[in-house]
Each structure stands twice: as C-alpha cells, then as structure tokens.
Design a protein around this motif. Structure first.
Motif, PDB file in Angstrom:
ATOM      1  N   GLU A 258       5.068  10.306  -4.048  1.00 16.28           N
ATOM      2  CA  GLU A 258       4.915   9.367  -3.279  1.00 16.28           C
ATOM      3  C   GLU A 258       5.258  10.129  -1.789  1.00 16.28           C
ATOM      4  O   GLU A 258       6.339  10.516  -1.553  1.00 16.28           O
ATOM      5  CB  GLU A 258       5.738   8.329  -3.351  1.00 16.28           C
TER       6      GLU A 258
ATOM      7  N   TYR B 166      -5.355   4.379  -8.751  1.00 15.44           N
ATOM      8  CA  TYR B 166      -4.527   3.910  -7.652  1.00 15.44           C
ATOM      9  C   TYR B 166      -5.402   3.430  -6.419  1.00 15.44           C
ATOM     10  O   TYR B 166      -5.322   2.747  -5.654  1.00 15.44           O
ATOM     11  CB  TYR B 166      -3.924   5.340  -7.120  1.00 15.44           C
TER      12      TYR B 166
ATOM     13  N   PRO C 270       0.893  -1.190   0.133  1.00 16.53           N
ATOM     14  CA  PRO C 270      -0.062  -0.098  -0.125  1.00 16.53           C
ATOM     15  C   PRO C 270       0.701   1.297   0.132  1.00 16.53           C
ATOM     16  O   PRO C 270       1.722   1.381   0.700  1.00 16.53           O
ATOM     17  CB  PRO C 270      -0.806  -0.094   1.323  1.00 16.53           C
ATOM     18  N   ARG C 271       0.545   2.237  -0.824  1.00 15.66           N
ATOM     19  CA  ARG C 271       1.270   3.474  -0.880  1.00 15.66           C
ATOM     20  C   ARG C 271       0.412   4.568  -0.768  1.00 15.66           C
ATOM     21  O   ARG C 271      -0.823   4.494  -0.658  1.00 15.66           O
ATOM     22  CB  ARG C 271       1.542   3.681  -2.246  1.00 15.66           C
ATOM     23  N   ARG C 272       0.910   5.748  -0.087  1.00 17.73           N
ATOM     24  CA  ARG C 272       0.251   7.046  -0.312  1.00 17.73           C
ATOM     25  C   ARG C 272       0.824   7.997  -1.210  1.00 17.73           C
ATOM     26  O   ARG C 272       2.071   8.197  -1.068  1.00 17.73           O
ATOM     27  CB  ARG C 272       0.220   7.502   1.287  1.00 17.73           C
TER      28      ARG C 272
ATOM     29  N   ASP D  57       3.984  -0.156  -7.633  1.00 17.51           N
ATOM     30  CA  ASP D  57       3.870  -0.425  -6.051  1.00 17.51           C
ATOM     31  C   ASP D  57       4.488  -1.706  -5.688  1.00 17.51           C
ATOM     32  O   ASP D  57       4.175  -2.397  -4.712  1.00 17.51           O
ATOM     33  CB  ASP D  57       2.383  -0.479  -5.763  1.00 17.51           C
TER      34      ASP D  57
ATOM     35  N   HIS E 208      -4.421   1.980  -2.929  1.00 16.90           N
ATOM     36  CA  HIS E 208      -3.712   2.940  -2.442  1.00 16.90           C
ATOM     37  C   HIS E 208      -4.375   4.293  -2.088  1.00 16.90           C
ATOM     38  O   HIS E 208      -5.695   4.255  -2.200  1.00 16.90           O
ATOM     39  CB  HIS E 208      -2.491   3.437  -3.428  1.00 16.90           C
TER      40      HIS E 208
END
Length: 275
Positions: free
Chosen positions: A272, A54, A11-13, A227, A59
């Motif tokens: 990111e 996304y 998981p990304r922000r 990701d 995300h």
C-alpha cells in the motif's frame, strides 16, 4: 455506498508486481517446496484477477516491472513500507531476495518520492509492518530484526509495537494479522502465531479484534487486504467470511492458490502506497 454498520471503502493506491518470473526453486519458508511445480500462466491469471478486482473497487494499482532471476518479486508487500508518503526500504534476510530491495527503491525514486530511507537493519516491508490509526505493528522472530523497529519509529515518527512470532508457518506478521480498518484500529489475528506476551499486548490494544481459527490461519486467511469495507482474502479461509459480514465488512474471496506455493497470498502481493 456505505456498507452495513456504516462502513465505507476509502480509495487506496497499491503497488503490485506480475509473477511473470515466478517459480519455487529454493525454500526459505515452510510453504515453499521446490518439488511442487508452479503453473506460471495460472499464477499470472490469478494475480491479474486480484489486480483487476482492486481497480473495479475504485483503487489505483501501480505496477512494478518484474525482473528475471527474482522469482519472489510478486510478493510486492515485502519491498518497502510507505507511511505518510515516506518510504522505508527493505533489507532482506535471505540472499535470494536481496536484489528486490533496490528494484523497489528504483521505482520510488523514478516516481518522485523524496523521503526514502535505506534501512540499516533487516526488515521485509509490509511483511512485518502493519499500519493502524494509532500504531505501526511490527513482527519479529523469523525475518525482521528487532533493531528495525526502532529504525521505523524514528523514521515514521509513529509508535512501533513489537510482536513476537513463534510459529514458523507464520514467518511474517502479515500471515498472522490483518488490519481491517486502519482509521479505527480494527484488526483480525490468529493468537497461536504469537508469544504469550505478544498475545497479551494484542488483547490489550485490540480487545474487539476478530480472532481467526487455526484452520483459517493455516489457509493464509489473514494475508488479507481491507479498504475499510471490502476485505480481499484467500477463498480457502471460508470460516472468516461470516464473521467479517457480521462486523459490516464485505468479504471478497480470491483464488491465489499458485502463489500460495511461495508462501504468500493477497497481502503479500499488495504493497500500500499511503499518502
């Protein structure tokens, strides 16, 4: 679910900014031509498709409010670099974009980031800084000052590797190189964008890198976001799709053709926020 070869998405922000005020009225890179009209509703729709993709992949996407008079704010990757929750602000090379730096810093201050460094030297955020497990790769030659590399190393406490860009079409590192797996030092890049010495460095550091063709690089195929499993990239870079699949990635082709008129694509639109 893990992908082929056991690859997993993490998981990304991300921080993004709508192209509500996007237009091309000046030229600060070879892609920009003020004579070519911009379809703003189409640009917004393409951007929203990226944002929503996304989110569909699990995300988090934060949104920076666009400001009138700053048409390039949509390229949110340029506004800062965030590593270990620490924010290195941007200092833009061209006057047309200078005010974007403060807009980004305002957002970070409002969202309780307490380790923020306002840079002394020119850097355009993740345009020229790419983060892998072992290094911060740092482009120079067209925008970022070489002095920004030492500044970044001191602030982040990570080794910074300088790379010389020599083709004006690839004026930022994120147009010539993409990180595919930031937990395993895995990248893809186009050798023709770099000086001979920098190519040798890349070959030494990343002997198993995916090497892009000139055609895929010219489609801004390396302006991509991964990701760890899913790789979002411009749909025109079709030559990268099978090589990515062969390595166990899932390529996700995106149409950002309107935003290409300003010299950016998937990565340019995506900063990111690394915890």
């Amino acid at each position: 679910m893990p992908g082929l070869l056991g690859r997993r998405a993490t998981p990304r922000r991300y921080l993004m900014c709508s192209p509500a005020h996007f237009k091309v009225t000046y030229s600060i890179n070879p892609w920009m031509d003020p004579a070519k009209p911009v379809d703003v509703p189409l640009a917004v729709a393409q951007w929203e498709d990226l944002r929503d993709r996304y989110r569909s992949l699990g995300h988090t996407v934060e949104e920076l409010v666009p400001r009138a008079g700053l048409p390039d704010m949509v390229y949110a990757a340029n506004g800062a670099t965030v590593v270990d929750g620490r924010v290195l602000g941007a200092r833009f090379a061209y006057a047309e974009r200078e005010a974007e730096a403060e807009a980004h810093l305002d957002w970070f201050r409002a969202h309780d980031y307490d380790e923020i460094h306002e840079p002394l030297h020119i850097n355009e955020g993740e345009g020229d800084f790419a983060v892998t497990a072992s290094y911060v790769l740092a482009g120079r030659g067209f925008r970022a000052s070489p002095l920004s590399h030492g500044e970044a190393q001191e602030f982040f406490g990570r080794p910074v590797i300088g790379l010389d860009l020599v083709d004006p079409r690839y004026y930022h590192l994120d147009t010539a190189l993409a990180v595919l797996d930031d937990a395993a030092d895995e990248v893809m890049y186009y050798p023709g964008a770099f000086s001979p010495g920098s190519r040798a460095v890349l070959e030494r550091l990343f002997p198993d890198a995916l090497i892009a063709t000139e055609a895929d690089a010219a489609a801004l195929g390396l302006n991509a976001v991964s990701d760890g499993l899913n790789v979002l990239l411009p749909q025109a870079a079709w030559g990268l799709l099978d090589p990515l699949r062969e390595r166990g990635f899932t390529p996700v082709a995106m149409d950002l053709s309107e935003l290409l008129k300003g010299g950016g694509s998937v990565k340019c639109c995506t900063q990111e926020l690394r915890p």
